[in-house]
Design a protein around this motif. Structure first.
Motif, PDB file in Angstrom:
ATOM      1  N   ALA A  70     180.804 -34.209  54.493  1.00 26.68           N
ATOM      2  CA  ALA A  70     181.392 -32.880  54.702  1.00 26.68           C
ATOM      3  C   ALA A  70     182.012 -32.773  56.095  1.00 26.68           C
ATOM      4  O   ALA A  70     183.087 -32.185  56.268  1.00 26.68           O
ATOM      5  CB  ALA A  70     180.332 -31.803  54.504  1.00 26.68           C
ATOM      6  N   ALA A  71     181.358 -33.364  57.100  1.00 25.59           N
ATOM      7  CA  ALA A  71     181.912 -33.335  58.451  1.00 25.59           C
ATOM      8  C   ALA A  71     183.237 -34.095  58.519  1.00 25.59           C
ATOM      9  O   ALA A  71     184.170 -33.676  59.207  1.00 25.59           O
ATOM     10  CB  ALA A  71     180.910 -33.925  59.439  1.00 25.59           C
ATOM     11  N   PHE A  77     180.009 -29.791  61.053  1.00 30.48           N
ATOM     12  CA  PHE A  77     180.168 -30.344  62.400  1.00 30.48           C
ATOM     13  C   PHE A  77     178.841 -30.974  62.793  1.00 30.48           C
ATOM     14  O   PHE A  77     177.769 -30.401  62.566  1.00 30.48           O
ATOM     15  CB  PHE A  77     180.554 -29.247  63.386  1.00 30.48           C
ATOM     16  CG  PHE A  77     180.951 -29.746  64.743  1.00 30.48           C
ATOM     17  CD1 PHE A  77     182.224 -30.272  64.965  1.00 30.48           C
ATOM     18  CD2 PHE A  77     180.069 -29.696  65.817  1.00 30.48           C
ATOM     19  CE1 PHE A  77     182.609 -30.736  66.227  1.00 30.48           C
ATOM     20  CE2 PHE A  77     180.433 -30.142  67.069  1.00 30.48           C
ATOM     21  CZ  PHE A  77     181.714 -30.670  67.278  1.00 30.48           C
ATOM     22  N   LEU A  78     178.900 -32.176  63.385  1.00 27.02           N
ATOM     23  CA  LEU A  78     177.691 -32.897  63.792  1.00 27.02           C
ATOM     24  C   LEU A  78     177.368 -32.621  65.251  1.00 27.02           C
ATOM     25  O   LEU A  78     178.219 -32.792  66.130  1.00 27.02           O
ATOM     26  CB  LEU A  78     177.890 -34.403  63.579  1.00 27.02           C
ATOM     27  CG  LEU A  78     176.786 -35.314  64.138  1.00 27.02           C
ATOM     28  CD1 LEU A  78     175.465 -35.074  63.431  1.00 27.02           C
ATOM     29  CD2 LEU A  78     177.196 -36.782  64.041  1.00 27.02           C
ATOM     30  N   VAL A 118     176.301 -26.748  60.897  1.00 27.19           N
ATOM     31  CA  VAL A 118     176.165 -27.752  61.950  1.00 27.19           C
ATOM     32  C   VAL A 118     175.015 -28.681  61.576  1.00 27.19           C
ATOM     33  O   VAL A 118     173.893 -28.229  61.324  1.00 27.19           O
ATOM     34  CB  VAL A 118     175.915 -27.088  63.322  1.00 27.19           C
ATOM     35  CG1 VAL A 118     175.524 -28.130  64.369  1.00 27.19           C
ATOM     36  CG2 VAL A 118     177.170 -26.342  63.774  1.00 27.19           C
ATOM     37  N   ILE A 119     175.307 -29.964  61.519  1.00 22.29           N
ATOM     38  CA  ILE A 119     174.299 -30.986  61.237  1.00 22.29           C
ATOM     39  C   ILE A 119     173.552 -31.254  62.529  1.00 22.29           C
ATOM     40  O   ILE A 119     174.155 -31.654  63.529  1.00 22.29           O
ATOM     41  CB  ILE A 119     174.955 -32.279  60.728  1.00 22.29           C
ATOM     42  CG1 ILE A 119     175.858 -31.991  59.533  1.00 22.29           C
ATOM     43  CG2 ILE A 119     173.901 -33.325  60.382  1.00 22.29           C
ATOM     44  CD1 ILE A 119     176.895 -33.082  59.284  1.00 22.29           C
ATOM     45  N   LYS A 120     172.239 -31.051  62.517  1.00 21.37           N
ATOM     46  CA  LYS A 120     171.436 -31.198  63.725  1.00 21.37           C
ATOM     47  C   LYS A 120     170.741 -32.565  63.722  1.00 21.37           C
ATOM     48  O   LYS A 120     169.977 -32.872  62.808  1.00 21.37           O
ATOM     49  CB  LYS A 120     170.418 -30.060  63.797  1.00 21.37           C
ATOM     50  CG  LYS A 120     171.093 -28.702  64.020  1.00 21.37           C
ATOM     51  CD  LYS A 120     170.177 -27.540  63.767  1.00 21.37           C
ATOM     52  CE  LYS A 120     170.055 -27.209  62.288  1.00 21.37           C
ATOM     53  NZ  LYS A 120     171.292 -26.678  61.690  1.00 21.37           N
ATOM     54  N   MET A 121     171.018 -33.350  64.747  1.00 20.05           N
ATOM     55  CA  MET A 121     170.501 -34.715  64.806  1.00 20.05           C
ATOM     56  C   MET A 121     170.047 -35.030  66.220  1.00 20.05           C
ATOM     57  O   MET A 121     170.788 -34.804  67.182  1.00 20.05           O
ATOM     58  CB  MET A 121     171.583 -35.704  64.362  1.00 20.05           C
ATOM     59  CG  MET A 121     171.118 -37.148  64.273  1.00 20.05           C
ATOM     60  SD  MET A 121     172.487 -38.274  63.914  1.00 20.05           S
ATOM     61  CE  MET A 121     172.984 -37.718  62.290  1.00 20.05           C
ATOM     62  N   GLY A 403     182.406 -34.031  65.478  1.00 17.71           N
ATOM     63  CA  GLY A 403     181.079 -33.917  66.064  1.00 17.71           C
ATOM     64  C   GLY A 403     181.031 -34.186  67.549  1.00 17.71           C
ATOM     65  O   GLY A 403     182.010 -34.601  68.191  1.00 17.71           O
ATOM     66  N   LEU A 404     179.830 -33.981  68.098  1.00 20.31           N
ATOM     67  CA  LEU A 404     179.555 -34.077  69.525  1.00 20.31           C
ATOM     68  C   LEU A 404     178.274 -34.871  69.713  1.00 20.31           C
ATOM     69  O   LEU A 404     177.252 -34.576  69.095  1.00 20.31           O
ATOM     70  CB  LEU A 404     179.400 -32.668  70.109  1.00 20.31           C
ATOM     71  CG  LEU A 404     179.057 -32.500  71.582  1.00 20.31           C
ATOM     72  CD1 LEU A 404     180.205 -32.987  72.457  1.00 20.31           C
ATOM     73  CD2 LEU A 404     178.746 -31.037  71.883  1.00 20.31           C
ATOM     74  N   HIS A 405     178.321 -35.898  70.571  1.00 19.66           N
ATOM     75  CA  HIS A 405     177.176 -36.773  70.835  1.00 19.66           C
ATOM     76  C   HIS A 405     176.896 -36.713  72.331  1.00 19.66           C
ATOM     77  O   HIS A 405     177.724 -37.148  73.144  1.00 19.66           O
ATOM     78  CB  HIS A 405     177.539 -38.195  70.400  1.00 19.66           C
ATOM     79  CG  HIS A 405     176.471 -39.217  70.630  1.00 19.66           C
ATOM     80  ND1 HIS A 405     175.901 -39.942  69.614  1.00 19.66           N
ATOM     81  CD2 HIS A 405     175.876 -39.660  71.760  1.00 19.66           C
ATOM     82  CE1 HIS A 405     175.016 -40.781  70.096  1.00 19.66           C
ATOM     83  NE2 HIS A 405     174.983 -40.627  71.409  1.00 19.66           N
ATOM     84  N   VAL A 406     175.735 -36.176  72.726  1.00 23.10           N
ATOM     85  CA  VAL A 406     175.463 -35.974  74.155  1.00 23.10           C
ATOM     86  C   VAL A 406     174.060 -36.443  74.528  1.00 23.10           C
ATOM     87  O   VAL A 406     173.127 -36.341  73.743  1.00 23.10           O
ATOM     88  CB  VAL A 406     175.616 -34.489  74.561  1.00 23.10           C
ATOM     89  CG1 VAL A 406     177.059 -34.073  74.551  1.00 23.10           C
ATOM     90  CG2 VAL A 406     174.787 -33.576  73.688  1.00 23.10           C
TER      91      VAL A 406
END
Length: 459
Positions: A70-71, A77-78, A118-121, A403-406
């Motif tokens: 879906a993202a 959104f991831l 929002v996919i929470k990971m 998505g966003l990876h931080v």
């Protein structure tokens, strides 16, 4: 761990997968691996890991893959965040709770901005291994093996601590299991209640430094009150899906935790829901790409500024030959000064090929500098400029910023400079805690969420 139990527990055998193809990587170049191969202690640790229950289940992994699909389509959104390198010592209830809390807070803001799930990971429950630029570290006239994460050796600069100890893999497994149990309790037991998370964000907004976000915060507040007035089912909003991810760097560990799914007869790496390959280990003919091409988890690949469009296409053909929705995520880490030039040809090659991947920005790793007082740090403005560049490129090319990876923490540390309520270098001596790379603190993470929400609202 992230989903209702009845929907997820079926299907993963407890024994290790036996398909010979899963071991082809052993004949290939395997970078960034410890020096314990072939020792009796190594054999015992791997054998023990092979008998332990899976940390995650195939059903959960499949649901995550559908969320990532879906993202890729622009329908979700991831948000992927957590420690640079987890430590055994910091796997306490309070520390885990603060990280989960921060991710939940960020997700509420991003959900409103994106007007989509929002996919929470978390970079949690397995992020114990770290690649290093050198095999050794020298302090004064003493040279010792580099710290490679708690799963390999200790951070303390002594010969005893820096020995590569395979028993640490078993400790990493048990620490991950404890962390997953706590995450499940927090996200399924009411801690994720939308109204509670919203109240935490209101506390953040009480600081005058964040006045520029008052309009968006007010809109979220009115939306929550509107839902309450309409009789929204807040019971359903007391729980949240939450997935675990880490860099699949230590191949002995990943292989030992690979299990065969009894539903399909296919292998899943049950060390985490989502696994990624780092910039240093993404060689097409290398061990990491080969191994992860054989498991059914959704896979990420870090792409730095030297990546070409052909590199991306070759990785797609190796890791996602069937073009399975949600299977492959490209996590770009270019640096603020390079992203607007380096990213477009990669995106164009993938777009023109017809492949559909999840495009995610990692604005942290390309923006590391050394402060005047000797600490590794990142400037908040550089981090956000890379995020802006990421959205600019995808907007111009008609592709989906997914998505966003931080690297972040829920604690009030001082490791990255700047922000609206700025962190300064003189705070590092007292409040710098990372054993590897600098992380955004709690307030900086939430500020990032408000800024990214503005981009999502106009993507």
């Amino acid at each position: 761990m992230s989903l209702p139990v009845h929907a997820t527990l079926a299907g993963t055998q407890s024994g290790p997968a036996t398909d010979p193809a899963l071991d082809a990587w052993r004949q290939l170049s395997a970078k960034q691996q410890p020096s314990w191969q072939g020792s009796p202690e190594h054999a015992r640790a791997v054998a023990e890991l092979g008998t332990l229950p899976p940390l995650v289940f195939a059903g959960e992994v499949d649901v995550l893959k559908s969320r990532l699909a879906a993202a890729a389509r622009g329908e979700a959104f991831l948000l992927q965040g957590g420690d640079c390198a987890e430590t055994f010592e910091a796997a306490t209830a309070d520390r885990i709770q603060s990280r989960v809390k921060t991710i939940l807070q960020m997700a509420v803001v991003l959900t409103y901005g994106a007007q989509m799930p929002v996919i929470k990971m978390g970079r949690m429950a397995g992020q114990f291994a770290k690649p290093r630029s050198s095999d050794s570290e020298t302090r004064g006239d003493v040279t010792l093996p580099a710290f490679r994460g708690d799963i390999v050796n200790g951070y303390e600069f002594t010969p005893e601590s820096r020995v590569h100890n395979p028993a640490r893999m078993v400790q990493a497994y048990h620490t991950s299991a404890s962390t997953l149990n706590l995450i499940r309790a927090f996200t399924q037991g009411g801690f994720a209640d939308l109204r509670l998370v919203h109240s935490w964000n209101q506390g953040f907004m009480s600081n005058p430094a964040y006045h520029e976000y008052e309009q968006l915060a007010g809109e979220i507040d009115r939306a929550v009150h509107f839902m309450e007035a309409c009789g929204a089912d807040f019971e359903a909003l007391k729980r949240a899906e939450f997935y675990a991810s880490h860099e699949a760097l230590l191949l002995d560990y990943e292989r030992a935790l690979t299990r065969t799914d009894s539903r399909t007869g296919t292998p899943y790496d049950t060390s985490g829901h989502f696994l990624w390959i780092g910039e240093r280990t993404r060689e097409l003919d290398g061990a990491h790409v080969d191994f992860l091409s054989k498991v059914r988890n959704p896979i990420g690949v870090k792409l730095g500024p030297t990546t070409t469009g052909q590199d991306a296409l070759d990785l797609i053909n190796k890791l996602d030959p069937d073009r399975e929705p949600g299977r492959l995520t490209f996590i770009t880490r270019m640096g603020a000064s390079k992203i607007r030039e380096a990213l477009p040809p990669i995106v164009q090659a993938v777009r023109d090929s017809g492949a559909q991947v999840v495009w995610v920005t990692d604005p942290m790793h390309g923006n590391t500098v050394t402060s005047q007082n000797g600490y590794k740090t990142r400037r908040f403005e550089d981090v956000m400029d890379e995020v802006r560049g990421f959205f600019d490129v995808h907007r111009a090319m008609g592709t989906v910023p997914g998505g966003l990876h931080v690297e972040m923490t829920g604690d009030d540390v001082a490791e990255c400079l700047g922000g609206a309520d700025p962190i300064r270098e003189e705070q590092f001596d007292e409040l710098y805690e990372s054993v590897c790379d600098p992380r955004l603190n709690h307030a900086q993470s939430l500020e990032m969420a408000f800024l990214v929400a503005e981009h999502l609202a106009h993507r």
